[in-house]
Write a protein that holds these residues in place. Structure first.
Motif, PDB file in Angstrom:
ATOM      1  N   GLY A  58      17.974  17.634   9.828  1.00 44.68           N
ATOM      2  CA  GLY A  58      17.361  17.371   8.538  1.00 44.68           C
ATOM      3  C   GLY A  58      16.741  15.994   8.413  1.00 44.68           C
ATOM      4  N   LEU A  59      16.894  15.152   9.445  1.00 47.96           N
ATOM      5  CA  LEU A  59      16.413  13.772   9.401  1.00 47.96           C
ATOM      6  C   LEU A  59      15.351  13.523  10.466  1.00 47.96           C
ATOM      7  N   THR A  60      14.473  12.581  10.175  1.00 46.52           N
ATOM      8  CA  THR A  60      13.491  12.134  11.163  1.00 46.52           C
ATOM      9  C   THR A  60      13.508  10.614  11.204  1.00 46.52           C
ATOM     10  N   ALA A  61      13.138  10.056  12.362  1.00 47.79           N
ATOM     11  CA  ALA A  61      13.143   8.602  12.522  1.00 47.79           C
ATOM     12  C   ALA A  61      11.863   7.999  11.960  1.00 47.79           C
ATOM     13  N   GLU A  62      12.044   6.976  11.134  1.00 48.78           N
ATOM     14  CA  GLU A  62      10.923   6.169  10.640  1.00 48.78           C
ATOM     15  C   GLU A  62      11.287   4.719  10.907  1.00 48.78           C
ATOM     16  N   GLY A  63      10.647   4.119  11.912  1.00 52.20           N
ATOM     17  CA  GLY A  63      11.050   2.775  12.315  1.00 52.20           C
ATOM     18  C   GLY A  63      12.463   2.814  12.848  1.00 52.20           C
ATOM     19  N   ASP A  64      13.345   2.022  12.285  1.00 52.44           N
ATOM     20  CA  ASP A  64      14.717   1.981  12.781  1.00 52.44           C
ATOM     21  C   ASP A  64      15.702   2.642  11.827  1.00 52.44           C
ATOM     22  N   VAL A  65      15.209   3.552  10.961  1.00 49.43           N
ATOM     23  CA  VAL A  65      16.094   4.288  10.065  1.00 49.43           C
ATOM     24  C   VAL A  65      15.777   5.772  10.123  1.00 49.43           C
ATOM     25  N   CYS A  66      16.708   6.579   9.615  1.00 49.23           N
ATOM     26  CA  CYS A  66      16.520   8.022   9.524  1.00 49.23           C
ATOM     27  C   CYS A  66      16.266   8.399   8.075  1.00 49.23           C
ATOM     28  N   VAL A  67      15.233   9.181   7.826  1.00 48.97           N
ATOM     29  CA  VAL A  67      14.900   9.613   6.469  1.00 48.97           C
ATOM     30  C   VAL A  67      14.909  11.131   6.412  1.00 48.97           C
ATOM     31  N   ALA A  99      32.180  30.060  -1.556  1.00 50.05           N
ATOM     32  CA  ALA A  99      31.246  30.121  -2.681  1.00 50.05           C
ATOM     33  C   ALA A  99      30.823  28.738  -3.153  1.00 50.05           C
ATOM     34  N   TYR A 100      30.710  27.790  -2.235  1.00 47.96           N
ATOM     35  CA  TYR A 100      30.391  26.409  -2.606  1.00 47.96           C
ATOM     36  C   TYR A 100      28.981  26.275  -3.182  1.00 47.96           C
ATOM     37  N   LYS A 101      28.758  25.215  -3.944  1.00 52.01           N
ATOM     38  CA  LYS A 101      27.429  24.764  -4.373  1.00 52.01           C
ATOM     39  C   LYS A 101      27.247  23.333  -3.850  1.00 52.01           C
ATOM     40  N   THR A 102      26.010  22.932  -3.602  1.00 52.07           N
ATOM     41  CA  THR A 102      25.729  21.611  -3.019  1.00 52.07           C
ATOM     42  C   THR A 102      25.001  20.718  -4.016  1.00 52.07           C
ATOM     43  N   VAL A 103      25.443  19.472  -4.085  1.00 55.29           N
ATOM     44  CA  VAL A 103      24.762  18.444  -4.866  1.00 55.29           C
ATOM     45  C   VAL A 103      24.234  17.401  -3.885  1.00 55.29           C
ATOM     46  N   VAL A 104      22.987  17.014  -4.050  1.00 53.81           N
ATOM     47  CA  VAL A 104      22.341  16.035  -3.174  1.00 53.81           C
ATOM     48  C   VAL A 104      22.230  14.699  -3.906  1.00 53.81           C
ATOM     49  N   VAL A 105      22.577  13.613  -3.227  1.00 57.95           N
ATOM     50  CA  VAL A 105      22.346  12.263  -3.740  1.00 57.95           C
ATOM     51  C   VAL A 105      21.127  11.700  -3.009  1.00 57.95           C
ATOM     52  N   ALA A 160      11.909  13.374   2.498  1.00 55.74           N
ATOM     53  CA  ALA A 160      13.199  13.749   1.904  1.00 55.74           C
ATOM     54  C   ALA A 160      13.059  14.980   1.021  1.00 55.74           C
ATOM     55  N   VAL A 161      12.046  14.990   0.165  1.00 58.14           N
ATOM     56  CA  VAL A 161      11.866  16.111  -0.759  1.00 58.14           C
ATOM     57  C   VAL A 161      11.536  17.397  -0.013  1.00 58.14           C
ATOM     58  N   ASP A 162      10.669  17.308   0.988  1.00 62.47           N
ATOM     59  CA  ASP A 162      10.323  18.512   1.763  1.00 62.47           C
ATOM     60  C   ASP A 162      11.554  19.124   2.420  1.00 62.47           C
ATOM     61  N   GLN A 163      12.439  18.288   2.935  1.00 65.51           N
ATOM     62  CA  GLN A 163      13.637  18.805   3.588  1.00 65.51           C
ATOM     63  C   GLN A 163      14.613  19.392   2.561  1.00 65.51           C
ATOM     64  N   ILE A 164      14.696  18.767   1.390  1.00 65.67           N
ATOM     65  CA  ILE A 164      15.549  19.328   0.326  1.00 65.67           C
ATOM     66  C   ILE A 164      15.038  20.703  -0.093  1.00 65.67           C
ATOM     67  N   VAL A 165      13.734  20.817  -0.276  1.00 67.80           N
ATOM     68  CA  VAL A 165      13.138  22.102  -0.660  1.00 67.80           C
ATOM     69  C   VAL A 165      13.365  23.149   0.421  1.00 67.80           C
ATOM     70  N   ALA A 166      13.170  22.757   1.683  1.00 66.50           N
ATOM     71  CA  ALA A 166      13.345  23.694   2.794  1.00 66.50           C
ATOM     72  C   ALA A 166      14.796  24.169   2.924  1.00 66.50           C
ATOM     73  N   SER A 167      15.726  23.317   2.498  1.00 65.28           N
ATOM     74  CA  SER A 167      17.149  23.639   2.649  1.00 65.28           C
ATOM     75  C   SER A 167      17.789  24.161   1.367  1.00 65.28           C
ATOM     76  N   ALA A 168      17.012  24.297   0.310  1.00 64.64           N
ATOM     77  CA  ALA A 168      17.573  24.608  -1.007  1.00 64.64           C
ATOM     78  C   ALA A 168      18.387  25.893  -1.001  1.00 64.64           C
ATOM     79  N   GLU A 169      17.855  26.950  -0.421  1.00 65.01           N
ATOM     80  CA  GLU A 169      18.565  28.229  -0.455  1.00 65.01           C
ATOM     81  C   GLU A 169      19.696  28.280   0.564  1.00 65.01           C
ATOM     82  N   SER A 170      19.433  27.842   1.786  1.00 63.29           N
ATOM     83  CA  SER A 170      20.462  27.926   2.827  1.00 63.29           C
ATOM     84  C   SER A 170      21.659  27.039   2.532  1.00 63.29           C
ATOM     85  N   GLU A 171      21.424  25.905   1.865  1.00 64.23           N
ATOM     86  CA  GLU A 171      22.503  24.973   1.543  1.00 64.23           C
ATOM     87  C   GLU A 171      23.029  25.139   0.116  1.00 64.23           C
TER      88      GLU A 171
END
Length: 512
Positions: A58-67, A99-105, A160-171
């Motif tokens: 779910g993460l990609t490298a941008e410089g020296d951090v993962c987003v 039957a969990y639900k996920t909250v994203v920070v 970040a938003v694209d990955q949240i949208v892509a993972s919304a149903e599966s997660e």
């Protein structure tokens, strides 16, 4: 090139075919030795691989951090200061029921101190508050928590938003909380999430215009548990109006990318109760400086205002800018020479000044400064709430939070001083409340249950009862403690005010 790919290419079976007859040179006869030496030399350059160079799912490298969205709660950069909290999240997520639900920070989880206005300790406290809300008791299993990083100035919000949208149903993502600070980028992120039916519940974002998109249209799936900047300015004005001396000056950041500073300045300037005799403007150029730090640049800029401030002789300066800029401003007032006309001044700012808690300040220099700010939350705020039948209920709600924070998770009570854990806790607790009521596991259906959180069904939180206005998604009757920052960096209470002048009415007949 990854080490495994390099070894695959150098393996004998993968070497390109050569001519049928080769000269039997010394180099050719010892090709194995040469190859091994070459691999060792390249490996010495490539190894050791730093953690952020292997960003998790779910993460990609941008410089020296993962987003992006950290689906496996892995490291976000080398020497990640959130590593211990990410380990807690991973462990608790593994215990989630079927039957969990996920909250994203969603936050800038990898702040650069030379660029960003929010320090890493403030971010840590927010994540701690989210953990306390997701799992208030040891046996809580119905919630997963995921961290999403959009980097400095929310520059990589799209990833970040694209990955949240892509993972919304599966997660089974129920809501996104946090949102960081009020910037044009975070506003765009909120609008994009809303367009996909995903609820966002802001914690520390206070700019008035964050609930509308770039075209001025209401973002229907955005809510916030904190106040608006209009609420904060109203509270500050009411406090100033009670002072015996109140000759007032406004110092405001005009950086167009920072909607926090812009709407804070506008809200204060539009009020009529306290006249503004003088104004000074500056541009923080957030993320645009080269060859200098933000602090160095702004101290030099603010020193140029010193004589004007001396001549204006304000009793109060309202500072509409980031907390990190307020620090530079205080240093400039303290260290740029004596001012015979002005020996001391009260400087009042908005909630972002909470990022200065724990930072030593020169408050008794050339011009003595008394720094105050309207806070989102403060651990001892309910001790100032007296004379109301509901006071004990508010205190009990805070005690429940404290038991989770220091009991279930054994976080330090001292980490509550900046209010970050309390306000993020309430954002996540609100998301969990709505998710638990929603019988669907989809991400689009939660919005209706968040919208139903009004005065008749308010969520008990560490910062007070949470209820939303139906027309805006803003919180109703938010309490605002006014705090004073001491020279040693500690903060203490001065007053407790309500954004609408009264506590939230939660009686059966309430109409808010």
């Amino acid at each position: 090139m990854p080490r495994t790919a390099l070894l695959d290419r150098l393996a004998p079976g993968n070497r390109p075919a050569g001519p049928p007859v080769r000269p039997r040179s010394l180099l050719h006869r010892h090709w194995i030795v040469v190859t091994v030496i070459g691999v060792l030399v390249l490996a010495a350059v490539i190894v050791p691989l730093r953690p952020w160079e292997q960003c998790g799912a779910g993460l990609t490298a941008e410089g020296d951090v993962c987003v992006g969205l950290s689906l496996d709660s892995g490291l976000l950069r080398d020497d990640d200061p959130l590593a211990d909290l990410e380990a807690v999240i991973a462990e608790r997520n593994a215990q989630a029921g079927a039957a969990y639900k996920t909250v994203v920070v969603l936050e800038n989880l990898t702040p650069d101190p030379d660029v960003d206005s929010t320090p890493i300790n403030f971010i840590r406290h927010e994540v701690q508050g989210a953990i306390a809300a997701a799992w208030p008791r040891p046996d809580t299993t119905g919630v997963k928590l995921l961290l999403a990083n959009f980097g400095s100035n929310a520059e990589h919000w799209r990833a970040a938003v694209d990955q949240i949208v892509a993972s919304a149903e599966s997660e089974r993502i129920a809501a996104v909380t946090g949102i960081g600070i009020s910037l044009q980028n975070t506003r765009d992120a909120i609008a994009e999430l809303s367009s996909h039916g995903i609820v966002t519940i802001g914690a520390t974002v206070t700019a008035d215009d964050l609930n509308v998109d770039a075209a001025g249209k209401r973002v229907k799936n955005f809510f916030r548990v904190g106040p608006t900047n209009s609420d904060e300015a109203h509270a500050a004005v009411n406090y100033i109006a009670k002072l015996p001396k109140r000759r007032t000056m406004l110092v405001a950041d005009v950086n167009e990318a920072d909607t926090y500073a812009g709407t804070l300045a506008k809200a204060f300037a539009d009020q009529q109760l306290v006249p503004i005799q003088f104004s000074k403007k500056y541009d923080s150029l957030e993320g645009q400086l080269t060859g200098t730090s933000r602090d160095e640049y702004l101290q030099k800029l603010f020193r140029g205002m010193h004589s004007d401030i001396c001549n204006a002789q304000p009793d109060v300066i309202y500072f509409a800018g980031r907390g990190v800029d307020l620090r530079s401003f205080v240093y400039a007032l303290s260290n740029d020479g004596a001012c015979q006309q002005l020996r001391s001044v009260t400087v009042i700012s908005g909630d972002d000044a909470a990022t200065l808690v724990g930072t030593k300040l020169p408050l008794t220099g050339d011009i003595a400064v008394t720094p105050l700010y309207t806070a989102l939350a403060y651990p001892d705020q309910w001790k100032m709430f007296t004379g109301n039948d509901a006071a004990l209920t508010y205190q009990q709600n805070y005690t429940d939070f404290l038991n989770s924070f220091t009991g279930t998770h054994e976080f330090e009570a001292g980490h509550l001083s900046d209010g970050a854990a309390m306000i993020e806790h309430d954002a996540v607790a609100t998301a969990v409340d709505a998710a638990e009521k929603d019988p669907s596991s989809g991400s689009r259906s939660v919005a209706n249950f968040v919208a139903e959180i009004d005065c008749n069904s308010a969520v008990p939180g560490a910062t007070g009862f949470i209820a939303f206005r139906q027309d805006s998604g803003n919180q109703i009757d938010k309490v605002l403690p006014i705090l004073r920052i001491q020279a040693d960096g500690s903060a203490g209470p001065v007053d407790l005010v309500w954004s609408q002048g009264r506590p939230l009415d939660t009686s059966p007949s309430c109409t808010s």
